[in-house]
Design a protein around this motif. Structure first.
Motif, PDB file in Angstrom:
ATOM      1  N   ASN A  34       0.809  -1.219   0.000  1.00  0.00           N
ATOM      2  CA  ASN A  34       0.000   0.000   0.000  1.00  0.00           C
ATOM      3  C   ASN A  34       0.840   1.266   0.000  1.00  0.00           C
ATOM      4  O   ASN A  34       0.320   2.352   0.180  1.00  0.00           O
ATOM      5  CB  ASN A  34      -0.916   0.018   1.246  1.00  0.00           C
ATOM      6  CG  ASN A  34      -1.901  -1.135   1.226  1.00  0.00           C
ATOM      7  OD1 ASN A  34      -2.306  -1.573   0.164  1.00  0.00           O
ATOM      8  ND2 ASN A  34      -2.263  -1.615   2.391  1.00  0.00           N
ATOM      9  N   GLY A  35       2.122   1.145  -0.155  1.00  0.00           N
ATOM     10  CA  GLY A  35       2.991   2.310  -0.138  1.00  0.00           C
ATOM     11  C   GLY A  35       3.508   2.579   1.261  1.00  0.00           C
ATOM     12  O   GLY A  35       3.264   1.840   2.205  1.00  0.00           O
ATOM     13  N   PHE A  36       4.229   3.661   1.378  1.00  0.00           N
ATOM     14  CA  PHE A  36       4.841   4.042   2.643  1.00  0.00           C
ATOM     15  C   PHE A  36       3.865   4.899   3.429  1.00  0.00           C
ATOM     16  O   PHE A  36       3.429   5.934   2.938  1.00  0.00           O
ATOM     17  CB  PHE A  36       6.137   4.812   2.351  1.00  0.00           C
ATOM     18  CG  PHE A  36       7.102   4.815   3.478  1.00  0.00           C
ATOM     19  CD1 PHE A  36       7.810   3.677   3.792  1.00  0.00           C
ATOM     20  CD2 PHE A  36       7.304   5.961   4.219  1.00  0.00           C
ATOM     21  CE1 PHE A  36       8.727   3.676   4.826  1.00  0.00           C
ATOM     22  CE2 PHE A  36       8.212   5.971   5.253  1.00  0.00           C
ATOM     23  CZ  PHE A  36       8.926   4.825   5.562  1.00  0.00           C
ATOM     24  N   PRO A  37       3.496   4.513   4.642  1.00  0.00           N
ATOM     25  CA  PRO A  37       2.522   5.289   5.425  1.00  0.00           C
ATOM     26  C   PRO A  37       3.020   6.705   5.724  1.00  0.00           C
ATOM     27  O   PRO A  37       4.206   6.914   5.983  1.00  0.00           O
ATOM     28  CB  PRO A  37       2.384   4.491   6.720  1.00  0.00           C
ATOM     29  CG  PRO A  37       2.876   3.128   6.401  1.00  0.00           C
ATOM     30  CD  PRO A  37       3.897   3.289   5.327  1.00  0.00           C
ATOM     31  N   LEU A  38       2.125   7.646   5.689  1.00  0.00           N
ATOM     32  CA  LEU A  38       2.466   9.048   5.915  1.00  0.00           C
ATOM     33  C   LEU A  38       3.028   9.278   7.309  1.00  0.00           C
ATOM     34  O   LEU A  38       3.922  10.089   7.500  1.00  0.00           O
ATOM     35  CB  LEU A  38       1.228   9.918   5.693  1.00  0.00           C
ATOM     36  CG  LEU A  38       1.425  11.425   5.781  1.00  0.00           C
ATOM     37  CD1 LEU A  38       2.446  11.883   4.742  1.00  0.00           C
ATOM     38  CD2 LEU A  38       0.110  12.139   5.579  1.00  0.00           C
ATOM     39  N   GLU A  39       2.528   8.548   8.300  1.00  0.00           N
ATOM     40  CA  GLU A  39       3.014   8.709   9.667  1.00  0.00           C
ATOM     41  C   GLU A  39       4.481   8.319   9.779  1.00  0.00           C
ATOM     42  O   GLU A  39       5.255   8.974  10.463  1.00  0.00           O
ATOM     43  CB  GLU A  39       2.180   7.872  10.646  1.00  0.00           C
ATOM     44  CG  GLU A  39       0.734   8.290  10.743  1.00  0.00           C
ATOM     45  CD  GLU A  39      -0.135   7.676   9.659  1.00  0.00           C
ATOM     46  OE1 GLU A  39       0.323   6.781   8.920  1.00  0.00           O
ATOM     47  OE2 GLU A  39      -1.290   8.114   9.537  1.00  0.00           O
ATOM     48  N   ALA A  41       6.632   8.335   7.299  1.00  0.00           N
ATOM     49  CA  ALA A  41       7.405   9.334   6.556  1.00  0.00           C
ATOM     50  C   ALA A  41       7.658  10.561   7.422  1.00  0.00           C
ATOM     51  O   ALA A  41       8.762  11.114   7.421  1.00  0.00           O
ATOM     52  CB  ALA A  41       6.664   9.724   5.278  1.00  0.00           C
ATOM     53  N   ALA A  42       6.657  10.983   8.181  1.00  0.00           N
ATOM     54  CA  ALA A  42       6.829  12.127   9.082  1.00  0.00           C
ATOM     55  C   ALA A  42       7.827  11.791  10.186  1.00  0.00           C
ATOM     56  O   ALA A  42       8.656  12.629  10.558  1.00  0.00           O
ATOM     57  CB  ALA A  42       5.484  12.530   9.676  1.00  0.00           C
TER      58      ALA A  42
END
Length: 75
Positions: A34-39, A41-42
């Motif tokens: 599903n891709g790299f989670p935004l959390e 990445a932050a």
């Protein structure tokens, strides 16, 4: 002293960041496709600068304490 804390904080940030990334990929948390989670990445974006600032603060506090004790006759 602050520069030394900055460098050590940056190094610590990279070490922690690599350890977290390895744990996440080895544990299968990011295998869903599903891709790299935004959390995450932050977290990775703020981890190194945060540890660098913390390193400067800790280094300056230690330096201040050592200088204060040296001024009292080394107690």
């Amino acid at each position: 002293m602050g520069a030394l804390g900055l460098v050590l904080g940056i190094v610590a940030g990279f070490v922690v960041q690599d350890a977290v990334a390895i744990a996440l990929f080895a544990g299968g948390a990011l295998d869903g496709g599903n891709g790299f989670p935004l959390e995450l990445a932050a977290l990775f974006a703020f981890l190194v600068p945060t540890t660098a600032i913390a390193g400067v603060i800790v280094a300056l506090l230690i330096d201040r304490r050592v200088r204060r004790r040296a001024g009292r006759g080394g107690r």
